[in-house]
Design an enzyme around this catalytic site. Structure first.
Site, PDB file in Angstrom:
ATOM      1  N   GLY A 126      27.960  44.325   6.965  1.00 23.71           N
ATOM      2  CA  GLY A 126      27.084  43.181   7.253  1.00 23.71           C
ATOM      3  C   GLY A 126      26.954  42.899   8.698  1.00 23.71           C
TER       4      GLY A 126
ATOM      5  CG  ASP B 282      30.776  32.655   0.619  1.00 23.21           C
ATOM      6  OD1 ASP B 282      29.619  32.782   0.395  1.00 23.21           O
ATOM      7  OD2 ASP B 282      31.590  31.990  -0.301  1.00 23.21           O
TER       8      ASP B 282
ATOM      9  CE  LYS C  29      27.026  31.558   2.367  1.00 22.75           C
ATOM     10  NZ  LYS C  29      27.110  32.315   1.093  1.00 22.75           N
TER      11      LYS C  29
END
Ligand code: IMP
Length: 177
Positions: free
Chosen positions: A45, A104, A132
C-alpha cells in the site's frame, strides 16, 4: 465509484495529499538533518506515498521496503500477519523511519517495530499517511508523523486496495455504507 462489489465516494483529493506530503517532508528534513535515515516502506500500500514523500527529502537518506499484510482482501483487519518480503539492509545503529500507508488496529506496525528493534537501530519512528485513531488497539510511541486522521471507515486509492483493486487511483475514497 464502484470497485468490485462495493461503492466508494471521494474523501481526500490528490492536491490535499500532495500538500500534506510536502509538509511531512519538511518536518523529516528538519528532524533528521545530519542523520542519513533509512526509510522502510511497508508494501504494497505504501508505494505511491513513499515515491512522493522521498522526492521531498533533501538530506542524504536510504530507501528500502518490507512486505507485511494483515488484511487478506477484505475490509476488516485480521490479527494474523503474513511476512512476504524480509528486510535486506543492516539497520544496526541507524535511524529508521517506517513509512506506512495506513495504521488501523496498529497490529501490523507493532509487530514490525518489535522485529526491527531486535536489530538495534539508533532510533525508530513511524510516518503514516493515514491513521484511524478510533481503531487503534495499542499505543505506539514511535508513531510520530501522521498525514491525515480519518474515521473508522474503509478507504481505497493512492496505493490502498480493496481486493487488490483501486491502488492506482489518484485520490482517496471511502466506502459508502
Ligand atoms: P492494522 O494492522 O490493523 O493496523 O492494519 C494495517 C494494514 O491493513 C495496512 O497497512 C493496510 O494494508 C491494511 N488496511 C487497514 N485499513 C485499511 C483500509 O481502510 N483500506 C485498505 N487497507 C487497509
Amino acid at each position: 465509484m464502484k470497485i468490485a462489489d462495493l461503492t466508494f465516494e471521494p474523501l481526500i483529493e490528490e492536491k490535499a495529499i500532495a500538500k500534506r506530503i510536502t509538509l511531512l517532508g519538511e518536518q523529516l528534513n528538519n528532524d533528521y538533518a545530519g542523520k542519513t535515515p533509512i526509510f522502510i516502506g511497508v508494501l504494497s500500500g505504501c508505494f505511491l506515498f513513499v515515491a512522493d514523500l522521498v522526492k521531498q527529502i533533501n538530506i542524504p537518506c536510504e530507501v528500502t521496503f518490507t512486505k507485511l499484510a494483515s488484511y487478506y482482501g477484505g475490509t476488516t483487519s485480521t490479527l494474523k500477519i503474513r511476512e512476504d518480503i524480509d528486510l535486506s539492509v543492516d539497520i544496526n545503529g541507524r535511524h529508521v523511519v517506517i513509512l506506512e500507508d495506513i495504521v488501523d488496529t496498529g497490529n501490523t506496525l507493532s509487530y514490525l517495530i518489535e522485529k526491527l528493534k531486535l536489530h538495534t537501530p539508533a532510533s525508530i519512528k513511524v510516518c503514516s499517511l493515514l491513521l484511524k485513531p478510533g481503531k487503534l488497539e495499542l499505543s505506539i510511541e514511535e508513531l510520530r508523523y501522521i498525514g491525515f486522521e480519518i474515521e473508522n471507515e474503509f478507504v481505497v486509492g493512492y496505493g490502498l486496495d480493496y481486493k487488490e483493486l483501486g491502488r492506482n487511483l489518484k485520490d482517496i475514497y471511502r466506502l459508502i455504507s
